[in-house]
Each structure stands twice: as structure tokens, then as C-alpha cells.
Motif scaffolding. Structure first.
Motif, mmCIF file in Angstrom:
data_model
loop_
_atom_site.group_PDB
_atom_site.id
_atom_site.type_symbol
_atom_site.label_atom_id
_atom_site.label_comp_id
_atom_site.label_asym_id
_atom_site.label_seq_id
_atom_site.Cartn_x
_atom_site.Cartn_y
_atom_site.Cartn_z
ATOM 1 N N UNK A 172 48.866 8.887 -45.990
ATOM 2 C CA UNK A 172 48.109 7.829 -45.324
ATOM 3 C C UNK A 172 46.984 7.307 -46.183
ATOM 4 N N UNK A 173 46.282 8.201 -46.843
ATOM 5 C CA UNK A 173 45.190 7.787 -47.726
ATOM 6 C C UNK A 173 45.724 7.001 -48.916
ATOM 7 N N UNK A 174 46.865 7.434 -49.455
ATOM 8 C CA UNK A 174 47.445 6.754 -50.622
ATOM 9 C C UNK A 174 47.893 5.335 -50.276
ATOM 10 N N UNK A 175 48.194 5.074 -49.021
ATOM 11 C CA UNK A 175 48.688 3.756 -48.624
ATOM 12 C C UNK A 175 47.570 2.772 -48.310
ATOM 13 N N UNK A 176 46.328 3.242 -48.291
ATOM 14 C CA UNK A 176 45.207 2.366 -47.953
ATOM 15 C C UNK A 176 44.957 1.386 -49.095
ATOM 16 N N UNK A 177 44.833 0.117 -48.748
ATOM 17 C CA UNK A 177 44.526 -0.914 -49.726
ATOM 18 C C UNK A 177 43.036 -1.201 -49.773
ATOM 19 N N UNK A 178 42.688 -2.453 -49.566
ATOM 20 C CA UNK A 178 41.275 -2.850 -49.622
ATOM 21 C C UNK A 178 40.544 -2.356 -48.375
ATOM 22 N N UNK A 179 39.369 -1.782 -48.579
ATOM 23 C CA UNK A 179 38.572 -1.249 -47.478
ATOM 24 C C UNK A 179 37.480 -2.240 -47.076
ATOM 25 N N UNK A 180 37.033 -2.183 -45.834
ATOM 26 C CA UNK A 180 35.883 -3.001 -45.432
ATOM 27 C C UNK A 180 34.652 -2.663 -46.269
ATOM 28 N N UNK A 200 53.690 23.390 -36.455
ATOM 29 C CA UNK A 200 54.828 23.792 -35.621
ATOM 30 C C UNK A 200 55.357 22.661 -34.748
ATOM 31 N N UNK A 201 54.603 21.551 -34.637
ATOM 32 C CA UNK A 201 55.082 20.409 -33.851
ATOM 33 C C UNK A 201 54.608 19.117 -34.501
ATOM 34 N N UNK A 202 55.541 18.173 -34.654
ATOM 35 C CA UNK A 202 55.241 16.837 -35.180
ATOM 36 C C UNK A 202 55.793 15.836 -34.172
ATOM 37 N N UNK A 203 54.911 15.097 -33.532
ATOM 38 C CA UNK A 203 55.318 14.213 -32.438
ATOM 39 C C UNK A 203 55.180 12.763 -32.885
ATOM 40 N N UNK A 204 56.284 12.038 -32.860
ATOM 41 C CA UNK A 204 56.308 10.627 -33.242
ATOM 42 C C UNK A 204 55.665 9.793 -32.137
ATOM 43 N N UNK A 205 54.606 9.071 -32.483
ATOM 44 C CA UNK A 205 53.918 8.222 -31.501
ATOM 45 C C UNK A 205 53.944 6.763 -31.937
ATOM 46 N N UNK A 206 54.866 6.424 -32.852
ATOM 47 C CA UNK A 206 54.904 5.063 -33.389
ATOM 48 C C UNK A 206 55.152 4.018 -32.308
ATOM 49 N N UNK A 207 55.897 4.380 -31.261
ATOM 50 C CA UNK A 207 56.199 3.414 -30.200
ATOM 51 C C UNK A 207 54.969 3.044 -29.386
ATOM 52 N N UNK A 208 53.937 3.876 -29.431
ATOM 53 C CA UNK A 208 52.712 3.610 -28.657
ATOM 54 C C UNK A 208 51.506 3.496 -29.583
ATOM 55 N N UNK A 209 51.753 3.211 -30.867
ATOM 56 C CA UNK A 209 50.664 3.199 -31.838
ATOM 57 C C UNK A 209 49.607 2.150 -31.490
ATOM 58 N N UNK A 223 33.280 4.919 -33.400
ATOM 59 C CA UNK A 223 34.467 4.660 -34.219
ATOM 60 C C UNK A 223 34.518 3.182 -34.590
ATOM 61 N N UNK A 224 34.867 2.893 -35.852
ATOM 62 C CA UNK A 224 35.165 1.526 -36.283
ATOM 63 C C UNK A 224 36.630 1.485 -36.689
ATOM 64 N N UNK A 225 37.382 0.572 -36.128
ATOM 65 C CA UNK A 225 38.770 0.353 -36.525
ATOM 66 C C UNK A 225 38.794 -0.791 -37.530
ATOM 67 N N UNK A 226 39.429 -0.558 -38.672
ATOM 68 C CA UNK A 226 39.506 -1.577 -39.711
ATOM 69 C C UNK A 226 40.323 -2.777 -39.236
ATOM 70 N N UNK A 227 40.097 -3.960 -39.819
ATOM 71 C CA UNK A 227 40.883 -5.141 -39.437
ATOM 72 C C UNK A 227 42.389 -4.929 -39.591
ATOM 73 N N UNK A 228 42.799 -4.085 -40.528
ATOM 74 C CA UNK A 228 44.223 -3.789 -40.701
ATOM 75 C C UNK A 228 44.810 -3.010 -39.538
ATOM 76 N N UNK A 229 43.938 -2.345 -38.774
ATOM 77 C CA UNK A 229 44.318 -1.473 -37.657
ATOM 78 C C UNK A 229 45.134 -0.268 -38.129
ATOM 79 N N UNK A 230 45.078 0.015 -39.418
ATOM 80 C CA UNK A 230 45.762 1.188 -39.964
ATOM 81 C C UNK A 230 44.774 2.239 -40.464
ATOM 82 N N UNK A 242 45.233 5.942 -39.621
ATOM 83 C CA UNK A 242 45.745 6.089 -38.261
ATOM 84 C C UNK A 242 47.210 6.486 -38.384
ATOM 85 N N UNK A 243 47.536 7.680 -37.980
ATOM 86 C CA UNK A 243 48.881 8.194 -38.214
ATOM 87 C C UNK A 243 49.818 7.887 -37.047
#
Length: 269
Positions: A172-180, A200-209, A223-230, A242-243
Motif C-alpha cells: 500500500x505504501x509503495x503504491x502511494x503517488x503524490x501526497x497532500x 490467521x484471517x484476511x477479509x476482503x472488504x473491497x465491495x464496501x471500501x 483523521x484526514x482522508x486524502x483526495x485520492x481516497x486511497x 486504506x486497505x
């Protein structure tokens, strides 16, 4: 850290309860608009304001047309106070969670557990994620109350600690581009994470991201959410991804399945 699983299981029709131990009265405030609500030298109204933020966040993770879960506070809203960080005057406040008796806290959580009879419980890890004394206290109280409740009522069936998987964080960190402006990437090891083999558990939450991101944004005083929302950041302006997958370590003594679980209710459905 658990906005995704809350949203996912609400969407599946699961009865979800969120129990919070304090109002967060000693927290920092991002920005100027609500800065004077703080406890230290301010109006000491931050806790009440954050009830509204939590209510909005729970509405954000709820599917359209459904009734959101209401915030629940251990012992009632305001019963125990945010202790702040270790060694600060706020930790000596007579109502601080840090000062509360273990027996009182365990009894209050037992009341929640016994009334709700949850099949699954998620709580903090031993470190309280990043070492906050109250987060660590929540872990300690949860361990004791969960053990008592399971022994006497059979509930909960499964217990998990919410954690971050190292490879997911790194990717996730490696995929970050330009920061605010003013934000920075964390130094190596600065953000807490667990080695992949511990998960022991990895739960996919992409459908409700989108619901998860909206819930993060609802906690605007902290909390501040970046304009990218990622990405998002706390008041320290350290970027965190944001995973779309949330990770857990199971801690109860129940039977295990082979491999990493993809569903916190695996084996119970």
C-alpha cells in the motif's frame, strides 16, 4: 482498522455491535474549526462532539435503507474518561480508564457480552495497535471478560485481534503517488504491522471500501482522508494506505481450519 468488516457484515445482515470504552476526550483535533473543544486549555467538549462523529461513521458503514447500529459506550457515555498518553496529568484523572478497577471494567463488558451473545468478537492486540494506554487496557479487559463469558455462556465462539499485515502495508505504501502538502511517508518500521505468517484471517472488504472511506472521513477531528481516497493520515500527517483487505489474528481456543480464513464467521455459518 475494522470499518470494512463492520460494513461487510452489516451488508450481509449480521447484527453488529460496536462498544467504545471512552469518548476520546483527550485527543488532538485536526484543523482550527473545532480546536477549542480540546480538554487541555480548551472547552473540554471534544468527547461529546466525537459521539456525533462515531454516530456518523456507523451510518456511513451501514447499507442504504438499513438502520445503523447506535454507538454503545461501556458503562454508559462518559462513565470512563480518555486517559491520554502514559505519564500525562490526564492519566491521573479519577475517572480515567487508566484508574478504573479491573473488576468494574470486566463486569461492564461482561454485561455487554452476555446480553448480546456474539458469535464473533474483534478487539485490540496486546500493544493496543500503537501503544495507547487505553487501547492496551481495552485488550486486557477484553481478554478477561471474554474468557469469563465463554466459560459461563458459551459466547463468543471466535475472538480476533485487529492487526496490519506487513506485506499489505508495504504494498500500500509503495503504491502511494503524490501526497497532500505537509504529509510524509512513514519511516521503515514506523507504522505497526505483523509478519505475514502471523495472520490467521484476511477479509476482503473491497465491495464496501467506499463505506469504509466515508466512515474514516466522518472522524474529521482525528483523521484526514486524502483526495485520492486511497490514503489517510492522523494529526501527525504520516500517510497510511486504506486497505481493501483487513487482517486479524485469532486468539480463542476453538477448532481451526487449514490455511488463512477469509471470513470471520467461517465454521459458524
Amino acid at each position: 482498522m475494522t470499518g470494512g468488516v463492520i460494513a461487510r457484515y452489516l451488508a450481509e445482515g449480521v447484527d453488529v455491535r460496536v462498544v467504545t470504552f471512552t469518548l476520546g476526550e483527550e485527543g488532538e483535533v485536526i484543523g482550527d474549526r473545532w480546536a477549542q473543544l480540546v480538554a487541555d486549555g480548551g472547552a473540554d467538549q471534544l468527547g461529546g462532539y466525537r459521539i456525533g462523529e462515531l454516530t456518523a461513521a456507523l451510518a456511513a458503514v451501514t447499507p442504504d435503507g438499513a438502520t445503523p447500529p447506535e454507538p454503545r459506550f461501556l458503562g454508559g457515555a462518559g462513565r470512563w474518561r480518555d486517559s491520554g498518553m502514559a505519564g500525562t496529568p490526564s492519566a491521573e484523572h479519577p475517572r480515567a480508564l487508566f484508574q478504573a478497577s479491573q473488576a468494574d471494567l470486566v463486569a461492564a463488558l461482561r454485561a455487554e457480552l452476555d446480553a448480546f451473545e456474539p458469535h464473533v468478537v474483534v478487539t485490540y492486540d496486546e500493544a493496543g495497535t500503537y501503544g495507547h494506554p487505553d487501547h492496551k487496557r481495552v485488550h486486557e479487559v477484553s481478554v478477561a471478560a471474554l474468557a469469563e463469558s465463554a466459560a459461563q455462556t458459551g459466547f463468543p465462539r471466535k475472538v480476533y485481534e485487529s492487526v496490519t499485515r506487513r506485506s499489505t502495508l508495504d504494498a500500500g505504501l509503495a503504491s502511494i503517488g503524490e501526497l497532500p502538502d505537509g504529509w510524509r511517508l512513514p519511516e521503515p518500521g514506523e507504522l505497526p504491522s505483523y509478519p505475514d505468517e502471523a495472520i490467521t484471517a484476511s477479509v476482503d472488504v473491497s465491495a464496501v471500501l467506499d463505506h469504509k472511506v466515508a466512515a474514516l472521513a466522518a472522524h474529521a477531528t482525528q483523521v484526514i482522508v486524502a483526495p485520492t481516497r486511497t490514503e489517510y493520515a492522523l494529526s501527525n500527517l504520516i500517510a497510511q494506505p486504506v486497505s481493501p483487505v483487513e487482517h486479524f489474528i485469532r486468539t480463542d481456543a476453538g477448532p481451526r481450519v487449514d490455511g488463512v480464513e477469509a471470513d470471520l464467521f467461517e465454521g459458524l455459518r
